[in-house]
Design an enzyme around this catalytic site. Structure first.
Site, PDB file in Angstrom:
ATOM      1  N   ASN A   9       4.897 118.746  33.436  1.00 27.62           N
ATOM      2  CA  ASN A   9       4.127 119.107  31.997  1.00 27.62           C
ATOM      3  C   ASN A   9       5.302 118.912  30.984  1.00 27.62           C
ATOM      4  O   ASN A   9       6.153 119.799  30.901  1.00 27.62           O
ATOM      5  CB  ASN A   9       3.408 120.502  32.193  1.00 27.62           C
ATOM      6  CG  ASN A   9       2.999 120.974  30.682  1.00 27.62           C
ATOM      7  OD1 ASN A   9       2.672 120.170  29.825  1.00 27.62           O
ATOM      8  ND2 ASN A   9       2.993 122.297  30.478  1.00 27.62           N
ATOM      9  N   TRP A  10       5.285 118.043  30.316  1.00 28.06           N
ATOM     10  CA  TRP A  10       6.200 117.744  29.202  1.00 28.06           C
ATOM     11  C   TRP A  10       5.696 118.500  27.748  1.00 28.06           C
ATOM     12  O   TRP A  10       6.363 118.156  26.857  1.00 28.06           O
ATOM     13  CB  TRP A  10       6.259 116.193  28.939  1.00 28.06           C
ATOM     14  CG  TRP A  10       6.621 115.235  30.068  1.00 28.06           C
ATOM     15  CD1 TRP A  10       6.971 115.792  31.155  1.00 28.06           C
ATOM     16  CD2 TRP A  10       7.136 113.933  29.958  1.00 28.06           C
ATOM     17  NE1 TRP A  10       7.282 114.838  31.989  1.00 28.06           N
ATOM     18  CE2 TRP A  10       7.357 113.502  31.307  1.00 28.06           C
ATOM     19  CE3 TRP A  10       6.828 112.945  28.915  1.00 28.06           C
ATOM     20  CZ2 TRP A  10       7.647 112.344  31.570  1.00 28.06           C
ATOM     21  CZ3 TRP A  10       6.995 111.689  29.460  1.00 28.06           C
ATOM     22  CH2 TRP A  10       7.326 111.263  30.657  1.00 28.06           C
ATOM     23  N   LYS A  11       4.768 119.474  27.702  1.00 26.08           N
ATOM     24  CA  LYS A  11       4.596 120.134  26.748  1.00 26.08           C
ATOM     25  C   LYS A  11       4.524 119.488  25.345  1.00 26.08           C
ATOM     26  O   LYS A  11       4.096 118.196  25.310  1.00 26.08           O
ATOM     27  CB  LYS A  11       5.374 121.413  26.873  1.00 26.08           C
ATOM     28  CG  LYS A  11       5.566 122.242  27.930  1.00 26.08           C
ATOM     29  CD  LYS A  11       6.005 123.378  28.050  1.00 26.08           C
ATOM     30  CE  LYS A  11       6.353 124.007  29.383  1.00 26.08           C
ATOM     31  NZ  LYS A  11       6.238 125.347  29.606  1.00 26.08           N
ATOM     32  N   HIS A  95      -4.114 125.554  30.920  1.00 30.98           N
ATOM     33  CA  HIS A  95      -2.548 126.133  31.033  1.00 30.98           C
ATOM     34  C   HIS A  95      -2.394 127.319  30.205  1.00 30.98           C
ATOM     35  O   HIS A  95      -3.005 127.414  29.258  1.00 30.98           O
ATOM     36  CB  HIS A  95      -1.624 124.840  30.392  1.00 30.98           C
ATOM     37  CG  HIS A  95      -0.327 125.267  30.517  1.00 30.98           C
ATOM     38  ND1 HIS A  95       0.463 126.173  29.729  1.00 30.98           N
ATOM     39  CD2 HIS A  95       0.528 124.757  31.491  1.00 30.98           C
ATOM     40  CE1 HIS A  95       1.837 126.164  30.329  1.00 30.98           C
ATOM     41  NE2 HIS A  95       1.841 125.489  31.167  1.00 30.98           N
ATOM     42  N   GLU A  97      -0.369 128.407  28.085  1.00 28.76           N
ATOM     43  CA  GLU A  97      -0.127 128.428  26.860  1.00 28.76           C
ATOM     44  C   GLU A  97      -1.406 128.249  25.794  1.00 28.76           C
ATOM     45  O   GLU A  97      -1.404 128.537  24.820  1.00 28.76           O
ATOM     46  CB  GLU A  97       1.032 127.489  26.488  1.00 28.76           C
ATOM     47  CG  GLU A  97       2.385 127.889  27.107  1.00 28.76           C
ATOM     48  CD  GLU A  97       3.057 126.759  27.306  1.00 28.76           C
ATOM     49  OE1 GLU A  97       2.979 125.476  27.044  1.00 28.76           O
ATOM     50  OE2 GLU A  97       4.256 126.975  28.019  1.00 28.76           O
ATOM     51  N   GLU A 165       0.077 129.502  38.478  1.00 27.79           N
ATOM     52  CA  GLU A 165       1.435 129.787  37.410  1.00 27.79           C
ATOM     53  C   GLU A 165       1.376 131.163  36.752  1.00 27.79           C
ATOM     54  O   GLU A 165       0.902 131.514  35.697  1.00 27.79           O
ATOM     55  CB  GLU A 165       1.251 128.814  36.204  1.00 27.79           C
ATOM     56  CG  GLU A 165       1.125 127.387  36.710  1.00 27.79           C
ATOM     57  CD  GLU A 165       1.920 126.556  35.653  1.00 27.79           C
ATOM     58  OE1 GLU A 165       2.799 125.729  35.970  1.00 27.79           O
ATOM     59  OE2 GLU A 165       1.250 126.341  34.507  1.00 27.79           O
ATOM     60  N   GLY A 171       8.930 129.129  31.665  1.00 26.45           N
ATOM     61  CA  GLY A 171       9.595 129.054  30.750  1.00 26.45           C
ATOM     62  C   GLY A 171      10.472 130.077  30.434  1.00 26.45           C
ATOM     63  O   GLY A 171      11.396 130.345  29.645  1.00 26.45           O
ATOM     64  N   SER A 211       9.117 128.344  35.891  1.00 27.26           N
ATOM     65  CA  SER A 211      10.781 128.019  36.142  1.00 27.26           C
ATOM     66  C   SER A 211      11.033 127.276  37.612  1.00 27.26           C
ATOM     67  O   SER A 211      12.003 127.900  38.072  1.00 27.26           O
ATOM     68  CB  SER A 211      11.286 129.248  35.868  1.00 27.26           C
ATOM     69  OG  SER A 211      11.047 129.800  34.645  1.00 27.26           O
ATOM     70  N   GLY A 232       7.658 122.535  34.009  1.00 25.48           N
ATOM     71  CA  GLY A 232       7.431 122.362  32.653  1.00 25.48           C
ATOM     72  C   GLY A 232       9.052 121.955  32.441  1.00 25.48           C
ATOM     73  O   GLY A 232       9.379 120.816  32.249  1.00 25.48           O
TER      74      GLY A 232
HETATM   75  C1  PEP Z   1       4.727 124.801  32.814  1.00 24.53           C
HETATM   76  O1  PEP Z   1       4.792 124.415  31.887  1.00 24.53           O
HETATM   77  O2  PEP Z   1       3.496 124.570  33.402  1.00 24.53           O
HETATM   78  C2  PEP Z   1       5.859 125.197  33.318  1.00 24.53           C
HETATM   79  C3  PEP Z   1       5.719 125.903  34.419  1.00 24.53           C
HETATM   80  O3  PEP Z   1       6.879 125.577  32.650  1.00 24.53           O
HETATM   81  P1  PEP Z   1       8.485 126.146  33.262  1.00 24.53           P
HETATM   82  O4  PEP Z   1       8.633 124.977  34.347  1.00 24.53           O
HETATM   83  O5  PEP Z   1       9.133 125.634  32.251  1.00 24.53           O
HETATM   84  O6  PEP Z   1       8.534 127.465  33.425  1.00 24.53           O
END
Ligand code: PEP
Length: 249
Positions: A9-11, A95, A97, A165, A171, A211, A232
Site C-alpha cells: 500500500n503506497w498510501k 483501510h 486510515e 491490520e 505505521g 509495521s 505500508g
Molecule cells: C498499511 O498501510 O496498510 C500498513 C500496514 O502500513 P505499515 O506497514 O506502514 O504499518
C-alpha cells in the site's frame, strides 16, 4: 494449500515518475518470485504509470479506494468500473486510515466490495481493532462486527482477500507478535467458515498488516493462518518489499 500473497500500500506517496521508478525496480527484483502472488496499490495519480510498467508481470495493480456507484455527480470520487477500465485488477477497501480519517463505515465497505466484485476487481478488505479496543479485550468482537456487517451479505467471498491490520500497529513500528496475529487470524478463519463454508475458509487468504519489515516478516509468515502481508511503509522501498516477498517463500 494457500499461495502466499504480498501487497504494498503506497498510501499518499509517489508521483508518476517516482512510482514508475519503484515499479521498474520491483519488476526486476521480483521477476522470479513465483512462490507468491503480489500486488501494489499506488495513489490514483500514479496508477497509469505503474500499470504500464507492470503490464505482463505477475505483480497486480490496484486502487486504494473506490466509490460504489459506476458514475455520477460524486466530485472527487473514482468508481470500480473506472479502475477496471484503466487496467487495475485489485482494489483496497476499508483501510483503517479510510475508516479513521474519512468516516468509512462497515455499510460503505459492503457497498464498495459489491461494486468491486461486479466490476471484476478483486478486493483486499482491511479489518482490525484500535489500541483502545484491544486493551478493552474486544478485539474479536470488533473484527466479527466488521466481517458480519461488511461482508456477510456477499454470498461468495472466494475472490476476496482479507487483511487483518491492528490499527495500533499501522505505521507505528509496533507490530503484533506472531502469536497475537495468529490468534486473530485463526478466529477470522473460523468465523468465515461459520458465515460461508469450510471450503471458502480453508482457501481465503488472510494477510497481516502493521509495521511489517524484512526483519519481522519471516516469523509472522510461519504462523499457520497468516498467508502473507499488506505492507505500508516498507513497500515504498524496492529492496525491503522484495525482502518481505522473499521471507514468505
Ligand atoms: C498499511 O498501510 O496498510 C500498513 C500496514 O502500513 P505499515 O506497514 O506502514 O504499518
Amino acid at each position: 494449500m494457500r499461495k502466499p500473497y504480498v501487497a504494498g500500500n503506497w498510501k499518499m506517496y509517489t508521483d508518476p515518475a517516482s512510482a514508475a521508478d519503484l515499479a521498474g525496480k520491483l519488476k526486476l527484483s521480483l521477476s522470479n518470485a513465483t512462490w507468491c502472488d503480489m500486488a501494489v496499490f499506488p495513489p490514483f495519480t500514479s496508477l497509469a504509470a505503474v500499470i504500464e510498467i507492470l503490464k505482463g508481470t505477475r505483480i497486480a495493480v490496484g486502487g486504494q479506494n473506490l466509490h460504489w456507484e459506476k458514475e455520477g455527480a460524486f466530485t472527487g470520487e473514482v468508481s470500480a468500473v473506472m479502475l477496471k477500465r484503466l487496467g487495475c485488477n485489485m482494489v483496497l477497501i476499508g483501510h483503517s486510515e479510510r475508516r479513521t480519517y474519512f468516516g468509512e463505515k462497515d455499510a460503505t465497505v459492503l457497498l464498495k466490495i459489491k461494486a468491486a466484485l461486479e466490476a471484476g476487481l478483486k478486493p483486499v478488505v482491511c479489518i482490525g481493532e484500535t489500541l483502545e479496543q484491544r486493551e478493552s479485550g474486544i478485539t474479536e468482537s470488533v473484527v466479527e462486527r466488521q466481517i458480519r456487517a461488511g461482508l456477510s451479505e456477499i454470498p461468495d467471498i472466494s475472490e476476496v482477500t482479507l487483511a487483518y491490520e491492528p490499527v495500533w500497529a499501522i505505521g507505528t513500528g509496533r507490530n503484533a507478535t506472531p502469536q497475537q496475529a495468529q490468534d486473530v487470524h485463526k478466529f477470522i478463519r473460523n468465523l468465515v467458515s461459520q458465515c460461508w463454508t469450510q471450503d471458502i475458509a480453508s482457501n481465503i487468504r488472510i494477510l497481516y498488516g502493521g509495521s511489517v519489515k524484512p526483519d519481522n516478516a519471516r516469523l509472522l509468515s510461519e504462523m499457520e493462518d497468516i498467508d502473507g502481508f499488506l505492507v505500508g511503509g516498507a513497500s515504498l522501498n524496492a529492496d525491503s518489499f522484495t525482502a518481505i516477498a522473499e521471507a514468505v517463500k
